[in-house]
Write a protein that holds these residues in place. Structure first.
Motif, PDB file in Angstrom:
ATOM      1  N   GLU A   1     -22.248  41.117  21.761  1.00  0.00           N
ATOM      2  CA  GLU A   1     -23.474  40.083  21.644  1.00  0.00           C
ATOM      3  C   GLU A   1     -23.726  39.676  20.310  1.00  0.00           C
ATOM      4  O   GLU A   1     -24.147  38.563  19.924  1.00  0.00           O
ATOM      5  CB  GLU A   1     -24.833  41.376  22.020  1.00  0.00           C
ATOM      6  N   THR A   2     -23.207  40.559  19.283  1.00  0.00           N
ATOM      7  CA  THR A   2     -23.324  40.035  17.872  1.00  0.00           C
ATOM      8  C   THR A   2     -22.299  38.912  17.447  1.00  0.00           C
ATOM      9  O   THR A   2     -22.807  38.026  17.049  1.00  0.00           O
ATOM     10  CB  THR A   2     -22.783  41.367  16.892  1.00  0.00           C
TER      11      THR A   2
ATOM     12  N   ALA B   1     -21.313  36.551  19.947  1.00  0.00           N
ATOM     13  CA  ALA B   1     -21.785  35.531  20.539  1.00  0.00           C
ATOM     14  C   ALA B   1     -23.131  34.903  19.601  1.00  0.00           C
ATOM     15  O   ALA B   1     -23.131  33.813  19.380  1.00  0.00           O
ATOM     16  CB  ALA B   1     -22.489  35.824  21.887  1.00  0.00           C
ATOM     17  N   GLU B   2     -24.010  35.807  18.978  1.00  0.00           N
ATOM     18  CA  GLU B   2     -25.076  35.257  18.271  1.00  0.00           C
ATOM     19  C   GLU B   2     -24.394  34.499  17.189  1.00  0.00           C
ATOM     20  O   GLU B   2     -25.116  33.564  16.678  1.00  0.00           O
ATOM     21  CB  GLU B   2     -26.045  36.515  17.893  1.00  0.00           C
ATOM     22  N   GLN B   3     -23.597  35.105  16.614  1.00  0.00           N
ATOM     23  CA  GLN B   3     -22.963  34.316  15.150  1.00  0.00           C
ATOM     24  C   GLN B   3     -22.398  33.080  15.571  1.00  0.00           C
ATOM     25  O   GLN B   3     -22.458  32.075  14.868  1.00  0.00           O
ATOM     26  CB  GLN B   3     -21.862  35.422  14.590  1.00  0.00           C
ATOM     27  N   VAL B   4     -21.673  32.945  16.928  1.00  0.00           N
ATOM     28  CA  VAL B   4     -21.062  31.778  17.090  1.00  0.00           C
ATOM     29  C   VAL B   4     -22.150  30.683  17.681  1.00  0.00           C
ATOM     30  O   VAL B   4     -22.002  29.519  16.958  1.00  0.00           O
ATOM     31  CB  VAL B   4     -20.252  31.740  18.175  1.00  0.00           C
ATOM     32  N   GLU B   5     -23.286  31.177  18.003  1.00  0.00           N
ATOM     33  CA  GLU B   5     -24.540  30.380  18.364  1.00  0.00           C
ATOM     34  C   GLU B   5     -25.099  29.924  17.079  1.00  0.00           C
ATOM     35  O   GLU B   5     -25.451  28.803  16.962  1.00  0.00           O
ATOM     36  CB  GLU B   5     -25.354  31.048  19.281  1.00  0.00           C
ATOM     37  N   SER B   6     -25.083  30.759  16.157  1.00  0.00           N
ATOM     38  CA  SER B   6     -25.886  30.276  15.054  1.00  0.00           C
ATOM     39  C   SER B   6     -24.946  29.228  14.009  1.00  0.00           C
ATOM     40  O   SER B   6     -25.550  28.557  13.583  1.00  0.00           O
ATOM     41  CB  SER B   6     -25.910  31.588  14.339  1.00  0.00           C
ATOM     42  N   THR B   7     -23.794  29.499  14.228  1.00  0.00           N
ATOM     43  CA  THR B   7     -22.825  28.583  13.462  1.00  0.00           C
ATOM     44  C   THR B   7     -22.681  27.217  14.233  1.00  0.00           C
ATOM     45  O   THR B   7     -22.940  26.299  13.656  1.00  0.00           O
ATOM     46  CB  THR B   7     -21.366  29.206  13.607  1.00  0.00           C
ATOM     47  N   ASP B   8     -22.814  27.170  15.463  1.00  0.00           N
ATOM     48  CA  ASP B   8     -22.830  25.982  16.300  1.00  0.00           C
ATOM     49  C   ASP B   8     -24.204  25.173  15.807  1.00  0.00           C
ATOM     50  O   ASP B   8     -24.195  24.040  15.632  1.00  0.00           O
ATOM     51  CB  ASP B   8     -22.922  26.236  17.610  1.00  0.00           C
ATOM     52  N   VAL B   9     -25.297  25.930  15.809  1.00  0.00           N
ATOM     53  CA  VAL B   9     -26.452  25.345  15.492  1.00  0.00           C
ATOM     54  C   VAL B   9     -26.657  24.757  14.088  1.00  0.00           C
ATOM     55  O   VAL B   9     -27.319  23.772  13.806  1.00  0.00           O
ATOM     56  CB  VAL B   9     -27.970  26.264  15.603  1.00  0.00           C
ATOM     57  N   ASN B  10     -25.894  25.434  13.133  1.00  0.00           N
ATOM     58  CA  ASN B  10     -26.200  24.896  11.666  1.00  0.00           C
ATOM     59  C   ASN B  10     -25.134  24.025  11.470  1.00  0.00           C
ATOM     60  O   ASN B  10     -25.169  23.332  10.329  1.00  0.00           O
ATOM     61  CB  ASN B  10     -25.810  26.274  10.654  1.00  0.00           C
TER      62      ASN B  10
END
Length: 105
Positions: free
Chosen positions: A92-93, A95-104
């Motif tokens: 989960e952590t 996945a959250e980091q990947v999603e955060s990187t994609d958004v930024n």
């Protein structure tokens, strides 16, 4: 070629639950064996006493080993359940980091 590894946390958690079943089964077997070995198991006549003299120590060793199996498995189930929870958390952590990187980006 894949240089990483994967963990199926749900299968690990299911394995932990199965281990708990095995713990209960081993404990029940130990209890039944202990009950069977209490009292004059081999008989109170000369043959029974002779048999008891030859086999009581081995029967007690077997009982100790069955108890040991239950004790060893008990800790294993707990460790597997904890590992499954940690793998889920790490996934989960990540996945959250990947999603955060994609958004930024």
């Amino acid at each position: 070629m894949n240089s990483g590894f994967e963990v199926d946390a749900e299968r690990v958690a299911a394995g932990a639950a199965e281990v708990e079943h095995l713990v209960a089964r081993a404990a029940a077997i130990a209890g039944e064996l202990e009950q069977a070995l209490s009292g004059p198991v081999w008989g109170d006549d000369a043959i029974g006493r002779s048999f008891a003299e030859a086999h009581t120590a081995r029967a007690e060793v077997a009982l100790d080993r069955v108890r040991g199996v239950a004790g060893s498995l008990e800790g294993m189930g707990d460790r597997l359940a904890e590992a499954a929870a940690r793998y889920r958390e790490a996934d989960e952590t990540a996945a959250e980091q990947v999603e955060s990187t994609d958004v930024n980006n």
